[in-house]
Design a protein around this motif. Structure first.
Motif, PDB file in Angstrom:
ATOM      1  N   LEU A  93       0.854  -1.194   0.000  1.00 29.02           N
ATOM      2  CA  LEU A  93       0.000   0.000   0.000  1.00 29.02           C
ATOM      3  C   LEU A  93       0.881   1.232   0.000  1.00 29.02           C
ATOM      4  O   LEU A  93       1.446   1.595   1.024  1.00 29.02           O
ATOM      5  CB  LEU A  93      -0.904  -0.004   1.235  1.00 29.02           C
ATOM      6  N   PHE A  94       1.020   1.878  -1.141  1.00 28.52           N
ATOM      7  CA  PHE A  94       1.972   2.986  -1.235  1.00 28.52           C
ATOM      8  C   PHE A  94       1.311   4.293  -1.635  1.00 28.52           C
ATOM      9  O   PHE A  94       1.967   5.321  -1.702  1.00 28.52           O
ATOM     10  CB  PHE A  94       3.081   2.649  -2.241  1.00 28.52           C
ATOM     11  N   MET A  95       0.007   4.279  -1.882  1.00 30.22           N
ATOM     12  CA  MET A  95      -0.660   5.516  -2.305  1.00 30.22           C
ATOM     13  C   MET A  95      -1.206   6.251  -1.070  1.00 30.22           C
ATOM     14  O   MET A  95      -1.327   5.676   0.001  1.00 30.22           O
ATOM     15  CB  MET A  95      -1.782   5.190  -3.284  1.00 30.22           C
ATOM     16  N   PRO A  96      -1.548   7.538  -1.216  1.00 29.86           N
ATOM     17  CA  PRO A  96      -1.949   8.321  -0.039  1.00 29.86           C
ATOM     18  C   PRO A  96      -3.235   7.852   0.652  1.00 29.86           C
ATOM     19  O   PRO A  96      -3.369   8.004   1.858  1.00 29.86           O
ATOM     20  CB  PRO A  96      -2.142   9.739  -0.580  1.00 29.86           C
ATOM     21  N   ARG A  99      -8.479   4.471  -1.218  1.00 32.34           N
ATOM     22  CA  ARG A  99      -9.140   4.561  -2.520  1.00 32.34           C
ATOM     23  C   ARG A  99      -8.109   4.600  -3.655  1.00 32.34           C
ATOM     24  O   ARG A  99      -8.189   3.823  -4.613  1.00 32.34           O
ATOM     25  CB  ARG A  99     -10.003   5.816  -2.583  1.00 32.34           C
ATOM     26  N   ASP A 100      -7.111   5.487  -3.530  1.00 33.27           N
ATOM     27  CA  ASP A 100      -6.100   5.619  -4.575  1.00 33.27           C
ATOM     28  C   ASP A 100      -5.340   4.313  -4.765  1.00 33.27           C
ATOM     29  O   ASP A 100      -4.983   3.947  -5.877  1.00 33.27           O
ATOM     30  CB  ASP A 100      -5.100   6.721  -4.211  1.00 33.27           C
ATOM     31  N   ASP A 101      -5.113   3.616  -3.633  1.00 35.94           N
ATOM     32  CA  ASP A 101      -4.323   2.406  -3.730  1.00 35.94           C
ATOM     33  C   ASP A 101      -5.096   1.300  -4.440  1.00 35.94           C
ATOM     34  O   ASP A 101      -4.558   0.612  -5.297  1.00 35.94           O
ATOM     35  CB  ASP A 101      -3.888   1.960  -2.332  1.00 35.94           C
ATOM     36  N   PRO A 137      -3.516   4.661   4.441  1.00 36.45           N
ATOM     37  CA  PRO A 137      -3.232   3.297   4.892  1.00 36.45           C
ATOM     38  C   PRO A 137      -2.551   3.234   6.256  1.00 36.45           C
ATOM     39  O   PRO A 137      -2.800   2.326   7.028  1.00 36.45           O
ATOM     40  CB  PRO A 137      -2.303   2.744   3.810  1.00 36.45           C
ATOM     41  N   HIS A 138      -1.691   4.240   6.593  1.00 41.80           N
ATOM     42  CA  HIS A 138      -0.954   4.111   7.847  1.00 41.80           C
ATOM     43  C   HIS A 138      -1.820   4.394   9.070  1.00 41.80           C
ATOM     44  O   HIS A 138      -1.342   4.285  10.184  1.00 41.80           O
ATOM     45  CB  HIS A 138       0.307   4.971   7.843  1.00 41.80           C
ATOM     46  N   HIS A 139      -3.094   4.748   8.862  1.00 38.68           N
ATOM     47  CA  HIS A 139      -3.977   4.899  10.012  1.00 38.68           C
ATOM     48  C   HIS A 139      -4.846   3.665  10.237  1.00 38.68           C
ATOM     49  O   HIS A 139      -5.755   3.683  11.052  1.00 38.68           O
ATOM     50  CB  HIS A 139      -4.872   6.142   9.852  1.00 38.68           C
TER      51      HIS A 139
ATOM     52  N   ARG B 133      -2.866  14.429   0.691  1.00 36.38           N
ATOM     53  CA  ARG B 133      -3.220  13.801  -0.575  1.00 36.38           C
ATOM     54  C   ARG B 133      -3.746  14.833  -1.586  1.00 36.38           C
ATOM     55  O   ARG B 133      -3.406  14.801  -2.766  1.00 36.38           O
ATOM     56  CB  ARG B 133      -4.291  12.744  -0.336  1.00 36.38           C
ATOM     57  N   PHE B 154       5.565   9.446  -2.147  1.00 41.13           N
ATOM     58  CA  PHE B 154       6.198   8.363  -1.395  1.00 41.13           C
ATOM     59  C   PHE B 154       6.740   8.876  -0.078  1.00 41.13           C
ATOM     60  O   PHE B 154       6.709   8.171   0.929  1.00 41.13           O
ATOM     61  CB  PHE B 154       7.311   7.705  -2.216  1.00 41.13           C
ATOM     62  N   ARG B 157       3.861   9.107   2.271  1.00 43.95           N
ATOM     63  CA  ARG B 157       3.376   7.783   2.660  1.00 43.95           C
ATOM     64  C   ARG B 157       4.337   7.092   3.621  1.00 43.95           C
ATOM     65  O   ARG B 157       3.917   6.435   4.563  1.00 43.95           O
ATOM     66  CB  ARG B 157       3.163   6.934   1.401  1.00 43.95           C
ATOM     67  N   TYR B 158       5.638   7.203   3.381  1.00 41.57           N
ATOM     68  CA  TYR B 158       6.582   6.380   4.128  1.00 41.57           C
ATOM     69  C   TYR B 158       7.276   7.106   5.269  1.00 41.57           C
ATOM     70  O   TYR B 158       8.066   6.502   5.985  1.00 41.57           O
ATOM     71  CB  TYR B 158       7.586   5.718   3.181  1.00 41.57           C
ATOM     72  N   VAL B 207       8.616  -2.214  -2.552  1.00 44.12           N
ATOM     73  CA  VAL B 207       7.475  -1.420  -3.012  1.00 44.12           C
ATOM     74  C   VAL B 207       7.454  -1.388  -4.531  1.00 44.12           C
ATOM     75  O   VAL B 207       6.410  -1.539  -5.168  1.00 44.12           O
ATOM     76  CB  VAL B 207       7.537   0.016  -2.444  1.00 44.12           C
ATOM     77  N   ARG B 214       1.342  -4.758 -10.064  1.00 40.23           N
ATOM     78  CA  ARG B 214      -0.001  -4.256 -10.378  1.00 40.23           C
ATOM     79  C   ARG B 214       0.014  -3.368 -11.617  1.00 40.23           C
ATOM     80  O   ARG B 214      -0.800  -2.461 -11.759  1.00 40.23           O
ATOM     81  CB  ARG B 214      -0.578  -3.527  -9.169  1.00 40.23           C
ATOM     82  N   LEU B 223      -4.292  11.320  -9.571  1.00 38.72           N
ATOM     83  CA  LEU B 223      -5.093  11.333  -8.349  1.00 38.72           C
ATOM     84  C   LEU B 223      -6.335  12.145  -8.672  1.00 38.72           C
ATOM     85  O   LEU B 223      -6.235  13.227  -9.229  1.00 38.72           O
ATOM     86  CB  LEU B 223      -4.321  11.996  -7.218  1.00 38.72           C
TER      87      LEU B 223
END
Lengths: 249, 255
Positions: A93-96, A99-101, A137-139, B133, B154, B157-158, B207, B214, B223
């Motif tokens: 899961l790397f998107m913000p 939904r985006d992921d 995702p991180h929440h 986002r 990224f 996210r990370y 990643v 995918r 987005l």
């Protein structure tokens, strides 16, 4: 018999540093089957999985997915057909947002607009995570992230779902919830796991990979009950677990 | 770790400022800051007007002023620099509370403080009303190069994942009686840093594998953010428009 969803023949592979990981693997998986891929650490399980969607290319032998050879000209189609769920959901899961992921895969396949939204909603509904669609995702808890990781792949409507250690790091309740989701999916499953009771619960058939070759292939309860093979390939059941007393649910 | 619904700078709300599309707000913020910075040297009355405009925007956003005030600590290094300026600058001296300071330095410091504070408050207001986002989607819509948007995405996210990893390493060190005091501890801390880098690098590779699996082929899908209406653009233009007018007026009058 119909074309197997997954058809691996004589697959051999050595890494660039000369380490040979696979020595002629043969494996067929038919539509609707749930197959567990068992084996000790370093047996070549991950190497095999990375061949299924063309991340690695065979040194010798071939891999076909629903009749289509895994090779450069149609990798996009292969990656749609083979949905790989990696072990660490933080890698997957790397998107913000969720939904985006979940939209990432289908968007790469060219879906847009309402069709894409519908696909995202459908995939998240199947894993019971639709209400988290706008969360980052991180929440999410670890179990929730693993379920979203499954949804990211389901959104591509794969022919076969490949799960790498789906039960690792899950608490018993999340482990059970994931099992319920996976049994209800009506999909072809290949599950790489060390969790032998989980294999017995979810997969009617098991394949043991050891030192780069398939050493056992049969009904999970038989494979797990074969003490000699199990011991020879460093597979151990949890204390007090009797595979003959349990069955596929 | 922040509120349940966003990063630490974000204040959850549904005000008109929150609802503005991110790309409108990015353009508005940029124009506001440019207009403030372009104020002619030595003229101070425009800053009062800028502040009035900005406070009106804060009011409209319903973000509590205290929320913004607390986060203004990021300005501290600039404030320290500004405080030093009158003492180190050269030129004619004036007396300030009995201390002799440089007149130019004093003026430059006051300008720096005014411009800096306005810029910081405006940026904090932007961050408090825009989810990360949406910010990324806004940059994408403004045609920022794909690679830069991806790198930022990224990072967002990370950041938490890597911070958590760093925390775990610190706890693991301390659980074995390590205390990070004195130069003797530096090699250990440096090695942990190296290990963290390698872990992050390996995660990057995993990643990338997951992305390829995918169907990633070099472009992240757009987005989703809908285009802004003329009304939304005009609302977003209120503050920067007012600021540009004040700045222009300052130039005309000061000439």
């Amino acid at each position: 018999m119909s074309t197997p969803v997954l058809d691996v023949q004589g697959l051999a592979f050595a890494y660039a540093d000369g380490h040979q990981a696979l020595f002629g693997v043969n494996l067929h998986v038919h539509r609707g089957e749930h197959v567990a891929l068992l084996g000790p650490n370093g047996a070549g399980k991950t190497t095999l999985v990375l061949h299924l969607n063309g991340i690695l290319t065979p040194g010798r032998g071939s891999v076909r997915v629903a009749g289509l050879e895994v090779a450069a000209p149609h990798l996009q189609e292969i990656r749609r057909r083979v949905g790989v769920v990696f072990q660490d959901p933080d890698d997957q899961l790397f998107m913000p947002t969720v939904r985006d992921d979940v939209a990432f895969g289908p968007a790469n396949l060219g879906l847009r607009g309402s069709e894409l939204d519908a696909r995202v909603a459908e995939a998240l509904t199947r894993v019971g995570m639709l209400e988290y669609v706008d969360r980052p995702p991180h929440h999410l808890s670890f179990g929730q992230r693993r379920r979203v990781a499954v949804a990211t792949v389901l959104a591509m409507r794969p022919e076969i779902l490949v799960l790498d250690e789906p039960s690792s790091n899950l608490d018993p309740a999340s482990r059970r919830e994931l099992a319920e989701i996976l049994t209800g999916l009506d999909a072809t499953l290949l599950m790489v796991t060390h969790d032998l009771p989980y294999a017995l619960q979810l997969c009617e058939r098991s394949v043991v990979l050891s030192d780069g070759v398939i050493v056992a292939d049969g009904p999970t309860s038989d494979v797990l009950a074969d003490e000699e093979t199990m011991r020879a390939h460093r597979l151990e059941l949890p204390f007090g677990f009797d595979p003959r007393a349990h069955g596929v649910s | 770790m922040g509120a349940a619904h966003g990063h630490r700078l974000y204040f959850h709300g549904h005000s008109p400022v929150h609802r503005l599309p991110a790309h409108c707000k990015i353009v508005a913020l940029l124009c506001f800051v440019l207009a403030v910075v372009a104020t002619p040297a030595g003229v101070f009355w425009p800053f009062a007007w800028y502040a009035v405009g900005l406070l009106a925007a804060v009011g409209a956003s319903r973000v509590p002023p205290l929320f913004l005030a607390r986060r203004m600590v990021v300005e501290t290094p600039f404030v320290l620099f500004a405080v030093l300026m009158p003492f180190v600058a050269t030129g004619p001296r004036v007396d300030l509370l009995g201390v002799s300071v440089s007149e130019h330095g004093l003026q430059a410091a006051a300008m720096l403080l005014c411009k800096g504070t306005l810029g910081v408050v405006a940026s904090l207001l932007f961050a408090a009303t825009t989810e990360s986002r949406d910010f990324l989607a806004g940059l994408q819509r403004l045609r920022m190069p794909q690679q830069l948007v991806q790198i930022m995405a990224f990072m967002v996210r990370y950041l938490d994942v890597t911070t958590a990893e760093m925390q775990r390493m610190r706890v693991a060190r301390e659980a074995r009686c390590f205390s990070a005091r004195g130069p003797a501890a530096w090699p250990t801390v440096a090695r942990s840093g190296g290990a963290l880098f390698i872990r992050a690098y390996e995660r990057g590779e995993r990643v990338h594998l997951a992305m390829l699996s995918r169907g990633y082929a070099g472009r992240l899908p757009m987005l989703s953010e809908s285009p802004a209406s003329a009304l939304q653009w005009s609302v977003a233009a209120l503050l920067p428009g007012f600021t540009v007018l004040v700045s222009l007026a300052a130039w005309t009058i000061s000439r």
